[in-house]
Scaffold this motif. Structure first.
Motif, PDB file in Angstrom:
ATOM      1  N   ALA A 283       0.833  -1.205   0.000  1.00  0.00           N
ATOM      2  CA  ALA A 283       0.000   0.000   0.000  1.00  0.00           C
ATOM      3  C   ALA A 283       0.867   1.254   0.000  1.00  0.00           C
ATOM      4  O   ALA A 283       0.603   2.214  -0.729  1.00  0.00           O
ATOM      5  CB  ALA A 283      -0.926  -0.005   1.213  1.00  0.00           C
TER       6      ALA A 283
ATOM      7  N   ASP B  53       2.175   2.120  -3.344  1.00  0.00           N
ATOM      8  CA  ASP B  53       1.137   2.417  -4.349  1.00  0.00           C
ATOM      9  C   ASP B  53       0.815   1.243  -5.271  1.00  0.00           C
ATOM     10  O   ASP B  53       0.358   1.447  -6.397  1.00  0.00           O
ATOM     11  CB  ASP B  53       1.520   3.643  -5.189  1.00  0.00           C
TER      12      ASP B  53
ATOM     13  N   PHE C  84      -1.585  -0.622  -4.387  1.00  0.00           N
ATOM     14  CA  PHE C  84      -3.031  -0.471  -4.280  1.00  0.00           C
ATOM     15  C   PHE C  84      -3.326   0.663  -3.306  1.00  0.00           C
ATOM     16  O   PHE C  84      -2.435   1.184  -2.625  1.00  0.00           O
ATOM     17  CB  PHE C  84      -3.710  -1.779  -3.840  1.00  0.00           C
ATOM     18  N   ASP C  85      -4.573   1.069  -3.254  1.00  0.00           N
ATOM     19  CA  ASP C  85      -5.011   2.197  -2.439  1.00  0.00           C
ATOM     20  C   ASP C  85      -4.777   1.904  -0.950  1.00  0.00           C
ATOM     21  O   ASP C  85      -5.276   0.898  -0.429  1.00  0.00           O
ATOM     22  CB  ASP C  85      -6.502   2.450  -2.689  1.00  0.00           C
TER      23      ASP C  85
ATOM     24  N   GLU D 233      -7.373   0.510   1.570  1.00  0.00           N
ATOM     25  CA  GLU D 233      -7.710  -0.907   1.707  1.00  0.00           C
ATOM     26  C   GLU D 233      -7.246  -1.469   3.047  1.00  0.00           C
ATOM     27  O   GLU D 233      -7.821  -2.433   3.546  1.00  0.00           O
ATOM     28  CB  GLU D 233      -7.094  -1.719   0.568  1.00  0.00           C
TER      29      GLU D 233
END
Length: 257
Positions: free
Chosen positions: A87, A90, A92-93, A96
């Motif tokens: 995370a 970056d 994924f967001d 989350e």
């Protein structure tokens, strides 16, 4: 051969990053107690050095970028610490992380191959090194000069498939294959020495034709020095390499240790 680093590593900042990942891992376990917290904490420093200290080549915006290095986490249950790292980078967001274990999220108690940044997940222990050996052989046959890293636990070494892969890799001289053993000395059933004592594991692996390195798995400088040499020293390209990282299960939490 002398290997020169491509950049200066700020180990103080790296330690701060590792401490942050450790805290975030505890938060995830608090939110989802079914996570394997002790197995994850032993590998935090290994993950941090791989991703923040100029070892792995990756592209968060294109997780399957052809020019990436491959990283197979064979002890998938012990990689919850990867969630905050991916995370933060970056993949994924970061939002989350606040939904771990909830409906309609890909972050569960056991990592899923849907998570951006994971190459594959091995439900049964002992499969990751075979997958990594296959990747290393394929990359070499295609003339792609990239490294494959595989992380296993020391309890996982009881699986016969691991030793099949160890023999396969040595026979095919897979110098682009790098095994990391998270040697936290405890498996699900008992202390490893009480189940099947494989010590000295370094000597056993050397006898199978591997180049062997050792480090304190919680000393960032040691981890980086060994991993960087395994990755970059051109004189080591004729044999597969293994780093035995001596760690503590539940590292940093006295009651778990």
């Amino acid at each position: 051969m002398v290997v020169h680093m491509t950049q200066e590593i700020d180990f103080q900042s790296l330690r701060e990053k590792s401490d942050w990942v450790w805290r975030e891992t505890l938060k995830i376990h608090q939110a989802l107690p079914s996570t394997r917290i002790a197995s994850s904490l032993s590998a935090v420093d290994i993950y941090v050095v791989l991703y923040y200290a100029d070892i792995l080549r990756y592209n968060p915006k294109n997780p399957f970028w052809p020019e990436r290095d491959r990283f197979i986490i064979s002890k998938g249950h012990g990689s919850i610490s990867m969630y905050p790292i991916l995370a933060d980078l970056d993949f994924f967001d970061p939002a989350e992380l606040g939904r771990v274990g909830r409906h309609k999220t890909f972050l569960g108690a056991i990592p899923d191959p849907l998570i951006p940044g994971y190459e594959t997940i091995n439900g049964s222990l002992g499969q990751g090194l075979g997958v990594g050996a296959g990747m290393a052989l394929a990359l070499r046959n295609k003339g792609i000069n990239r490294n494959v890293f595989v992380l296993v636990g020391d309890g996982e070494l009881y699986e016969g498939a691991v030793w099949e892969a160890i023999m396969f890799a040595a026979h095919h001289c897979l110098g682009n294959l790098n095994l990391i053993i998270d040697a936290n000395k405890v498996s699900m059933l008992n202390y490893c020495r009480e189940i099947i004592d494989l010590s000295p594991i370094e000597r056993r692996l050397k006898s199978f034709g591997w180049q062997v390195f050792s480090a304190d798995g919680h000393k960032l400088e040691e981890l980086h020095r060994n991993l960087f040499q395994m990755q970059n020293d051109t004189s080591l390209r004729k044999k597969p390499k293994v780093l035995v990282a001596q760690t503590k299960k539940g590292h940093g939490v006295p009651r778990l240790e």
